[in-house]
Design an enzyme around this catalytic site. Sequence first.
Site, PDB file in Angstrom:
ATOM      1  N   CYS A  79       0.836  -1.204   0.000  1.00 25.02           N
ATOM      2  CA  CYS A  79       0.000   0.000   0.000  1.00 25.02           C
ATOM      3  C   CYS A  79       0.873   1.257   0.000  1.00 25.02           C
ATOM      4  O   CYS A  79       1.402   1.625  -1.030  1.00 25.02           O
ATOM      5  CB  CYS A  79      -0.987  -0.058   1.166  1.00 25.02           C
ATOM      6  SG  CYS A  79      -2.389   1.069   0.986  1.00 25.02           S
ATOM      7  N   HIS A 173      -3.173  -5.354   1.871  1.00 30.20           N
ATOM      8  CA  HIS A 173      -2.453  -5.529   3.134  1.00 30.20           C
ATOM      9  C   HIS A 173      -2.444  -6.999   3.564  1.00 30.20           C
ATOM     10  O   HIS A 173      -3.290  -7.417   4.347  1.00 30.20           O
ATOM     11  CB  HIS A 173      -3.131  -4.709   4.239  1.00 30.20           C
ATOM     12  CG  HIS A 173      -2.993  -3.242   4.078  1.00 30.20           C
ATOM     13  ND1 HIS A 173      -1.987  -2.527   4.689  1.00 30.20           N
ATOM     14  CD2 HIS A 173      -3.730  -2.353   3.376  1.00 30.20           C
ATOM     15  CE1 HIS A 173      -2.115  -1.250   4.373  1.00 30.20           C
ATOM     16  NE2 HIS A 173      -3.157  -1.111   3.582  1.00 30.20           N
ATOM     17  N   GLU A 175      -0.580  -8.355   5.636  1.00 28.50           N
ATOM     18  CA  GLU A 175      -0.207  -8.433   7.050  1.00 28.50           C
ATOM     19  C   GLU A 175      -1.415  -8.422   7.984  1.00 28.50           C
ATOM     20  O   GLU A 175      -1.299  -8.821   9.138  1.00 28.50           O
ATOM     21  CB  GLU A 175       0.759  -7.296   7.416  1.00 28.50           C
ATOM     22  CG  GLU A 175       0.153  -5.915   7.501  1.00 28.50           C
ATOM     23  CD  GLU A 175      -0.050  -5.192   6.183  1.00 28.50           C
ATOM     24  OE1 GLU A 175      -0.406  -4.005   6.215  1.00 28.50           O
ATOM     25  OE2 GLU A 175       0.156  -5.809   5.103  1.00 28.50           O
TER      26      GLU A 175
END
Length: 189
Positions: A79, A173, A175
């Site tokens: 991002c 994302h 994560e």
Amino acid sequence: MTTAVLALQGAFAEHESRLKELGETVIELRDSDDCALAFDRLILPGGESTVQSKLLKERGMDTLLRRKIEEGMPTFGTCAGMILLAQHVDNGQGGDTQSGALATFPACVRRNAYGRQLGSFHTVDTFADMQVPMTFIRAPYLDSVEDSVSVLSRVDGNIVAARWKNQLVTAFHPEVDSDTSVHEYFLRM
């Protein structure tokens, strides 16, 4: 091997958690002295790209990290990290572009391409021949890439993941999801 995570702002703790789940040694980069530490890979997290760019420059980290990336260090930008790496950034203001703080990835990224926070969404789609969960938060996408860039994922026709040499970028994302496939892909680079 040791992976450094840029820890100036954004989702750095989430990346660290995923890496530790995979048994990786992780260090945080917060100032130019940290850039001199021994590490083998670099992650640039999501967050506010403008803030991260400003802090990278103020702390003298931009030139040091750019050199490491250009010398071949495997680097993953998610991002805002994708925006930091892009050679061209379209701010959506009449075609006016600038470069990301590091400007090492040969592509043009469109900031906030899916709109504001309310435009955030979650999907499951293909990344490098794997089905992975994808969470988009005020996400950019790659408007254009040079021919030498490998497109790894498209969502609704937009490029949301790509690789060029030692660099991996995603608009989403990985994560924030429990699936570690994208981080595993990066660690194999």
